[in-house]
Design an enzyme around this catalytic site. Sequence first.
Site, PDB file in Angstrom:
ATOM      1  CB  CYS A 189      70.152  16.019  27.268  1.00 24.04           C
ATOM      2  SG  CYS A 189      67.969  16.002  28.168  1.00 24.04           S
TER       3      CYS A 189
ATOM      4  CB  CYS B 267      68.901  16.036  32.517  1.00 28.17           C
ATOM      5  SG  CYS B 267      67.633  15.641  31.625  1.00 28.17           S
ATOM      6  CB  SER B 268      72.422  13.337  30.936  1.00 32.40           C
ATOM      7  OG  SER B 268      71.276  12.374  32.191  1.00 32.40           O
TER       8      SER B 268
END
Length: 218
Positions: free
Chosen positions: A122, A125-126
């Site tokens: 990603c 972010c995550s």
Amino acid sequence: MGLDSTAQGRHRCIMPHDHSTPGHALLPPEPELRVKALETLLVGKGLVDPAALDAIVDQMQNHVGPRAGARVIARAWTDDAFRARILADAMPDLIDMGLTGAQGEHVVVVENTPEVHNVVVCTLCSCYPWPLLGVPPAWYKSDAYRARVVREPRGVLAEFGLNLPSEQAVRVWDSTAEIRYLVLPMRPDGTEGLDTDALEAWVTRNAMIGTGLPQAPA
Ligand code: FE
């Protein structure tokens, strides 16, 4: 959708992450202190129930994890009809198996072949398929992984101990809040005759992110 086509796509995350906003500057830098500060604030304002937070943490730590994803992979290795279905549209079967929910509402399965190896990131972010893999490892959320796996995927994979043959292309998939990816690794040699329970033990978390391959259980 691949990395290039998602670059301009919408991206919003439910998880706290690194975007610089004035609010972030008020929080201490250490993640645990930041979480504690946020929790104290939210509980103090009556916005969240501490018991609900405990239940979520318990669910993530003790009930959700990469074993759920491993069950899907092992089944795909032994059931061609299932494999074809989840490659076409994973959600009906994942819902049937009870493997959907927050952070896993729309999962796309991408299949490794001798020609193509898939790896997931990603970049913003995550984003990560929680119901299948649990909470993301720290490296998945690191700036270094997010930036470098796009620019030099073979170099990053080599650092994970994964040296791919030069004839195998590497495809990087950029997760978003809308679409999370699960890598379907190739079934390893030497697993002929194993049933799905035995095969599950070969499926590592990293194999389902694309930063590793299935491994014989220790
Ligand atoms: Fe994200």
